[in-house]
Design an enzyme around this catalytic site. Structure first.
Site, PDB file in Angstrom:
ATOM      1  N   ARG A  13      -0.095   5.796  -2.006  1.00  0.00           N
ATOM      2  CA  ARG A  13       0.793   4.672  -2.345  1.00  0.00           C
ATOM      3  C   ARG A  13       2.270   5.056  -2.177  1.00  0.00           C
ATOM      4  O   ARG A  13       2.956   4.548  -1.298  1.00  0.00           O
ATOM      5  CB  ARG A  13       0.498   4.205  -3.781  1.00  0.00           C
ATOM      6  CG  ARG A  13       1.144   2.884  -4.151  1.00  0.00           C
ATOM      7  CD  ARG A  13       2.592   2.987  -4.546  1.00  0.00           C
ATOM      8  NE  ARG A  13       2.819   3.874  -5.700  1.00  0.00           N
ATOM      9  CZ  ARG A  13       4.024   4.266  -6.084  1.00  0.00           C
ATOM     10  NH1 ARG A  13       5.108   3.887  -5.432  1.00  0.00           N
ATOM     11  NH2 ARG A  13       4.154   5.083  -7.122  1.00  0.00           N
ATOM     12  N   ASP A  14       2.758   5.994  -2.984  1.00  0.00           N
ATOM     13  CA  ASP A  14       4.189   6.334  -2.942  1.00  0.00           C
ATOM     14  C   ASP A  14       4.528   6.959  -1.588  1.00  0.00           C
ATOM     15  O   ASP A  14       5.609   6.734  -1.037  1.00  0.00           O
ATOM     16  CB  ASP A  14       4.502   7.329  -4.074  1.00  0.00           C
ATOM     17  CG  ASP A  14       5.969   7.362  -4.455  1.00  0.00           C
ATOM     18  OD1 ASP A  14       6.821   7.243  -3.555  1.00  0.00           O
ATOM     19  OD2 ASP A  14       6.274   7.526  -5.642  1.00  0.00           O
ATOM     20  N   HIS A 205       6.662  11.761 -13.199  1.00  0.00           N
ATOM     21  CA  HIS A 205       6.578  11.373 -11.783  1.00  0.00           C
ATOM     22  C   HIS A 205       7.887  11.836 -11.140  1.00  0.00           C
ATOM     23  O   HIS A 205       8.916  11.164 -11.245  1.00  0.00           O
ATOM     24  CB  HIS A 205       6.419   9.844 -11.729  1.00  0.00           C
ATOM     25  CG  HIS A 205       6.399   9.259 -10.367  1.00  0.00           C
ATOM     26  ND1 HIS A 205       5.243   8.836  -9.745  1.00  0.00           N
ATOM     27  CD2 HIS A 205       7.385   8.991  -9.481  1.00  0.00           C
ATOM     28  CE1 HIS A 205       5.523   8.332  -8.555  1.00  0.00           C
ATOM     29  NE2 HIS A 205       6.828   8.429  -8.360  1.00  0.00           N
ATOM     30  N   HIS A 207      10.336  13.202  -8.169  1.00  0.00           N
ATOM     31  CA  HIS A 207      10.696  13.333  -6.746  1.00  0.00           C
ATOM     32  C   HIS A 207      11.536  14.602  -6.578  1.00  0.00           C
ATOM     33  O   HIS A 207      12.096  15.128  -7.541  1.00  0.00           O
ATOM     34  CB  HIS A 207      11.427  12.067  -6.275  1.00  0.00           C
ATOM     35  CG  HIS A 207      10.490  10.905  -6.078  1.00  0.00           C
ATOM     36  ND1 HIS A 207       9.982  10.560  -4.846  1.00  0.00           N
ATOM     37  CD2 HIS A 207       9.932  10.043  -6.960  1.00  0.00           C
ATOM     38  CE1 HIS A 207       9.168   9.517  -4.977  1.00  0.00           C
ATOM     39  NE2 HIS A 207       9.123   9.181  -6.257  1.00  0.00           N
ATOM     40  N   CYS A 238      11.064   5.909  -2.363  1.00  0.00           N
ATOM     41  CA  CYS A 238      11.123   4.477  -2.649  1.00  0.00           C
ATOM     42  C   CYS A 238      12.069   3.835  -1.650  1.00  0.00           C
ATOM     43  O   CYS A 238      13.241   4.195  -1.579  1.00  0.00           O
ATOM     44  CB  CYS A 238      11.615   4.246  -4.083  1.00  0.00           C
ATOM     45  SG  CYS A 238      11.873   2.511  -4.467  1.00  0.00           S
ATOM     46  N   ASN A 247       7.738  12.978  -3.327  1.00  0.00           N
ATOM     47  CA  ASN A 247       7.272  13.445  -4.639  1.00  0.00           C
ATOM     48  C   ASN A 247       7.076  14.949  -4.596  1.00  0.00           C
ATOM     49  O   ASN A 247       6.935  15.538  -3.535  1.00  0.00           O
ATOM     50  CB  ASN A 247       5.908  12.808  -4.959  1.00  0.00           C
ATOM     51  CG  ASN A 247       6.018  11.327  -5.232  1.00  0.00           C
ATOM     52  OD1 ASN A 247       5.949  10.512  -4.330  1.00  0.00           O
ATOM     53  ND2 ASN A 247       6.201  10.989  -6.478  1.00  0.00           N
TER      54      ASN A 247
HETATM   55  P1  HMG Z   1      10.330 -12.182  -4.449  1.00  0.00           P
HETATM   56  O1  HMG Z   1      10.654 -12.400  -3.014  1.00  0.00           O
HETATM   57  O2  HMG Z   1      11.404 -12.402  -5.453  1.00  0.00           O
HETATM   58  O3  HMG Z   1       9.002 -13.013  -4.840  1.00  0.00           O
HETATM   59  O4  HMG Z   1       9.780 -10.707  -4.585  1.00  0.00           O
HETATM   60  P2  HMG Z   1       8.803 -14.481  -5.366  1.00  0.00           P
HETATM   61  O5  HMG Z   1       8.049 -14.412  -6.649  1.00  0.00           O
HETATM   62  O6  HMG Z   1      10.088 -15.251  -5.338  1.00  0.00           O
HETATM   63  O7  HMG Z   1       7.815 -15.071  -4.218  1.00  0.00           O
HETATM   64  C1  HMG Z   1       8.252 -15.176  -2.871  1.00  0.00           C
HETATM   65  C2  HMG Z   1       7.039 -15.159  -1.931  1.00  0.00           C
HETATM   66  O8  HMG Z   1       6.372 -13.905  -2.020  1.00  0.00           O
HETATM   67  C3  HMG Z   1       5.990 -16.208  -2.285  1.00  0.00           C
HETATM   68  O9  HMG Z   1       5.379 -16.588  -1.065  1.00  0.00           O
HETATM   69  C4  HMG Z   1       4.999 -15.420  -3.117  1.00  0.00           C
HETATM   70  O10 HMG Z   1       3.691 -15.977  -3.078  1.00  0.00           O
HETATM   71  C5  HMG Z   1       5.013 -14.086  -2.415  1.00  0.00           C
HETATM   72  P3  HMG Z   1       5.841 -17.918  -0.262  1.00  0.00           P
HETATM   73  O11 HMG Z   1       5.660 -19.020  -1.267  1.00  0.00           O
HETATM   74  O12 HMG Z   1       7.293 -17.724   0.111  1.00  0.00           O
HETATM   75  O13 HMG Z   1       4.906 -17.958   0.905  1.00  0.00           O
HETATM   76  N1  HMG Z   1       4.632 -13.003  -3.332  1.00  0.00           N
HETATM   77  C6  HMG Z   1       3.628 -12.159  -3.135  1.00  0.00           C
HETATM   78  N2  HMG Z   1       2.755 -12.020  -2.108  1.00  0.00           N
HETATM   79  C7  HMG Z   1       1.830 -11.047  -2.226  1.00  0.00           C
HETATM   80  N3  HMG Z   1       1.750 -10.197  -3.277  1.00  0.00           N
HETATM   81  C8  HMG Z   1       2.619 -10.312  -4.300  1.00  0.00           C
HETATM   82  C9  HMG Z   1       3.589 -11.315  -4.234  1.00  0.00           C
HETATM   83  N4  HMG Z   1       4.586 -11.672  -5.071  1.00  0.00           N
HETATM   84  C10 HMG Z   1       5.202 -12.711  -4.509  1.00  0.00           C
HETATM   85  N5  HMG Z   1       2.532  -9.470  -5.348  1.00  0.00           N
HETATM   86  C11 HMG Z   1       8.455  -9.001  -5.635  1.00  0.00           C
HETATM   87  C12 HMG Z   1       9.420 -10.149  -5.864  1.00  0.00           C
HETATM   88  C13 HMG Z   1       8.307  -8.280  -6.960  1.00  0.00           C
HETATM   89  C14 HMG Z   1       7.119  -9.562  -5.193  1.00  0.00           C
HETATM   90  C15 HMG Z   1       9.042  -8.093  -4.517  1.00  0.00           C
HETATM   91  O14 HMG Z   1      10.352  -7.747  -4.858  1.00  0.00           O
HETATM   92  C16 HMG Z   1       8.254  -6.834  -4.302  1.00  0.00           C
HETATM   93  O15 HMG Z   1       7.124  -6.889  -3.834  1.00  0.00           O
HETATM   94  N6  HMG Z   1       8.835  -5.651  -4.641  1.00  0.00           N
HETATM   95  C17 HMG Z   1       8.120  -4.400  -4.552  1.00  0.00           C
HETATM   96  C18 HMG Z   1       9.002  -3.306  -4.077  1.00  0.00           C
HETATM   97  C19 HMG Z   1       8.216  -2.026  -4.053  1.00  0.00           C
HETATM   98  O16 HMG Z   1       7.010  -2.007  -3.870  1.00  0.00           O
HETATM   99  N7  HMG Z   1       8.931  -0.899  -4.241  1.00  0.00           N
HETATM  100  C20 HMG Z   1       8.324   0.410  -4.192  1.00  0.00           C
HETATM  101  C21 HMG Z   1       7.403   0.667  -5.328  1.00  0.00           C
HETATM  102  S1  HMG Z   1       8.240   1.172  -6.828  1.00  0.00           S
HETATM  103  C22 HMG Z   1       8.435   2.890  -6.611  1.00  0.00           C
HETATM  104  O17 HMG Z   1       8.198   3.399  -5.556  1.00  0.00           O
HETATM  105  C23 HMG Z   1       8.842   3.702  -7.799  1.00  0.00           C
HETATM  106  C24 HMG Z   1       7.666   4.506  -8.402  1.00  0.00           C
HETATM  107  O18 HMG Z   1       7.104   5.383  -7.449  1.00  0.00           O
HETATM  108  C25 HMG Z   1       8.148   5.314  -9.602  1.00  0.00           C
HETATM  109  C26 HMG Z   1       9.400   6.146  -9.315  1.00  0.00           C
HETATM  110  O19 HMG Z   1       9.459   6.892  -8.326  1.00  0.00           O
HETATM  111  O20 HMG Z   1      10.299   6.037 -10.160  1.00  0.00           O
HETATM  112  C27 HMG Z   1       6.556   3.560  -8.902  1.00  0.00           C
HETATM  113 MG    MG Z   2       7.951   7.284  -6.839  1.00  0.00          MG
END
Ligand code: HMG
Ligand code: MG
Length: 310
Positions: A13-14, A205, A207, A238, A247
């Site tokens: 995933r990450d 977690h 990095h 990220c 990581n």
């Molecule tokens: P948004 O654009 O604000 O979403 O994104 P929305 O709620 O306004 O919806 C817009 C459209 O997206 C809609 O479709 C929804 O249905 C669709 P439309 O009507 O336009 O056709 N939609 C989705 N489709 C599929 N799956 C979903 C989903 N949600 C909405 N879940 C959102 C908001 C949160 C979805 C977006 O910002 C997002 O996906 N962000 C994720 C970013 C990400 O994955 N970052 C990396 C992971 S975090 C990380 O790495 C840190 C970690 O490792 C810990 C650390 O290191 O600290 C965990």
């Molecule tokens: Mg991470």
């Protein structure tokens, strides 16, 4: 010997969320199978986030259909909201992993919402998870510093841990998203978090941007943490945290603990084989893991000596 620590593998995933190329679904499934085969019992396999935001993991639903599901391996996936939870439920995985940042700006960049709104939108998901018997992991990101705001107060992290605990988080993983933390900071942070959540339910977690992730693992262990997130070969990052490196490498953490006589239950040689396969056949780029590179070097030198003798 029963494992003295739990390694939580987040490479699929990450790691793969941050690769420039999209890895084919069958290679992702093979990676998870190999990681499980190496003895890892907790694996984060993908994300049910927006495919527009993270195209590298847009195949999460398809991956779930072909994923190996060995006994004794507990798999999680990121779930940011209700739309993600619907997809997660269809995938039939046991652990949903929510994520929220301790700094407002990173949270907005990462999920397009402020912290308070993001938590409120997740509340019904947490309630459904409880009713469905789904376990909830929650990441608090930017716990040691934010790429946009700089220093992050310990009180902000502890406050979020308390709120997530109330929301129903079974486990909380403290994310040093941009790898700026250092051992003293990690010790102080863990001590503060321990007042809000028993450390058996807290993971780190880390990095490795500044090369201190392994020292931070050691520091975390010394103050009572027993679950450490790590990624094969040092994959990870990220996309919404500029400059963040991978990581801490799973092999480095396994080697650190095994040499201290603390069992991990993970087969280092099998991890090295898996990293070599991923590097050569799938990603076609050099993985940074230190122990991985050292073990590969050792293998190559041994093979050369054998060749010279024959
Ligand atoms: P948004 O654009 O604000 O979403 O994104 P929305 O709620 O306004 O919806 C817009 C459209 O997206 C809609 O479709 C929804 O249905 C669709 P439309 O009507 O336009 O056709 N939609 C989705 N489709 C599929 N799956 C979903 C989903 N949600 C909405 N879940 C959102 C908001 C949160 C979805 C977006 O910002 C997002 O996906 N962000 C994720 C970013 C990400 O994955 N970052 C990396 C992971 S975090 C990380 O790495 C840190 C970690 O490792 C810990 C650390 O290191 O600290 C965990
Ligand atoms: Mg991470």
């Amino acid at each position: 010997m029963a494992p003295g620590v739990v390694l939580y593998e987040v490479g699929p995933r990450d790691g793969l969320q941050n690769e420039p190329e999209v890895v084919p679904t069958d290679a992702k499934a093979a990676l998870v199978g190999r990681l499980a085969g190496a003895g890892l019992t907790r694996i984060e396999v993908t994300s049910f986030v927006s495919p527009k935001w993270i195209p590298q993991l847009a195949d999460a639903d398809a991956l779930a259909r072909v994923l190996p599901r060995p006994d004794g391996v507990v798999m999680s996936a990121l779930v940011p909201n209700e739309a993600g939870y619907e997809r997660f439920r269809a995938a039939g995985l046991p652990v949903a992993a929510f994520f929220v940042s301790a700094s407002e700006t990173h949270n907005r960049k990462n999920v397009n919402r402020g912290i308070a709104e993001h938590l409120e939108r997740f509340r019904p998901v947490a309630e459904r998870a409880r009713a469905d018997g789904v376990r909830l992991r929650a990441y608090v990101s930017t716990v040691c510093g934010c790429p946009y705001e700089g220093a992050v107060p310990v009180a902000a992290v502890v406050g979020l841990v308390e709120r997530l605990e109330k929301l129903g988080a079974d486990e909380i993983s403290l994310g040093d998203t941009i790898g700026v933390g250092h051992p003293r900071q990690v010790r102080e942070l863990v001590a503060a978090v321990a007042d809000a959540m028993p450390l058996e339910r807290v993971a780190l977690h880390l990095h490795d941007t500044w090369g201190r992730a392994l020292a931070n693992v050691q520091a975390g262990f010394e103050v009572g943490v027993r679950t450490f997130d790590a990624a094969l070969g040092g994959l990870g990052g990220c996309p919404y945290a500029p400059g963040a490196a991978g990581n801490v490498a799973t092999e480095d953490v396994v080697d650190l603990f095994e040499r201290a006589g603390i069992a991990t239950g993970v087969d280092l040689d099998a991890l090295v084989d898996t990293a070599a396969w991923l590097e050569r056949d799938v990603l076609k780029r050099r993985l940074p893991g230190r122990v991985y590179r050292a073990r590969l070097g050792e293998r190559e030198r041994r093979a050369r000596r054998r060749e010279e003798r024959s």
